[in-house]
Write a protein that holds these residues in place. Structure first.
Motif: not given
Length: 194
Positions: A34, A38, A56-57, A60-61, A63-64
């Motif tokens: 990350v 990122f 950003e969302d 993050q998704e 990486f999720l």
């Protein structure tokens, strides 16, 4: 020149080692990935979406999804390419959804302008969104989740299958049943189906 090649090989080996760590649920390895990716993925997502918060969302998704599918880490040969592909796909899905919503909002505006005199019709049109939302809430949890991912998030059947860890056929069956239930609910309410 050989050093550059060695550096690249070393980087790929380190990535494979970190991926193996993720496969073993090593949060430290995940954190390193990350931290490294990122700042590279965020500008890429911003360039596509033109919206920092959304970008950003999306990152993050991505990486999720990597963490959720960590048991399948061996399928990822090139982590950088995998992450950029996921971010690209999520960003494009966001753009498609915006385009769809834009067309729908324009359709609502056109409808309101052409039928201002018919108040009952306008009320019914507005209520149809509420009826559909209620119909979706009454679906079994998995059908509801599949419906929302398909109709609200704009994901394809294979994308939904991958995200939920289901087969494409199972997702297709859930979606068909969900659509039929929503249609039936809308018809019983005496409204038209969009």
């Amino acid at each position: 020149m050989p050093r550059e090649g060695d550096g690249m090989s070393e980087h790929l080996l380190q990535e494979q080692s970190l991926l193996a760590g993720i496969g073993a649920s090593d949060e430290r390895a995940f954190g390193e990935i990350v931290r490294h990716y990122f700042p590279r993925l965020l500008p890429f997502a911003i360039k596509i979406t033109k919206n920092r918060a959304v970008a950003e969302d999306i990152v993050q998704e991505a990486f999720l999804r990597l963490w959720q599918h960590r048991a399948e880490y061996e399928k990822i040969r090139f982590l950088r390419a995998w992450l950029f592909t996921v971010v690209s796909n999520l960003s494009l899905t966001y753009i498609k959804r915006l385009a769809r919503e834009g067309k729908f909002l324009q359709h609502l505006r056109d409808f309101a302008e052409t039928s201002r005199s018919d108040v009952a019709e306008q009320v019914q049109y507005r209520e149809s969104g509420t009826v559909i939302a209620r119909a979706v809430q009454q679906l079994p949890p998995q059908q509801q989740q599949v419906y929302r991912l398909s109709r609200y998030d704009g994901l394809t059947i294979p994308e939904i299958a991958a995200q939920l860890g289901l087969s494409s056929n199972t997702v297709k069956n859930h979606l068909v049943r969900a659509l039929q239930s929503v249609r039936d609910h809308v018809r019983k309410a005496g409204l038209f189906w969009l």
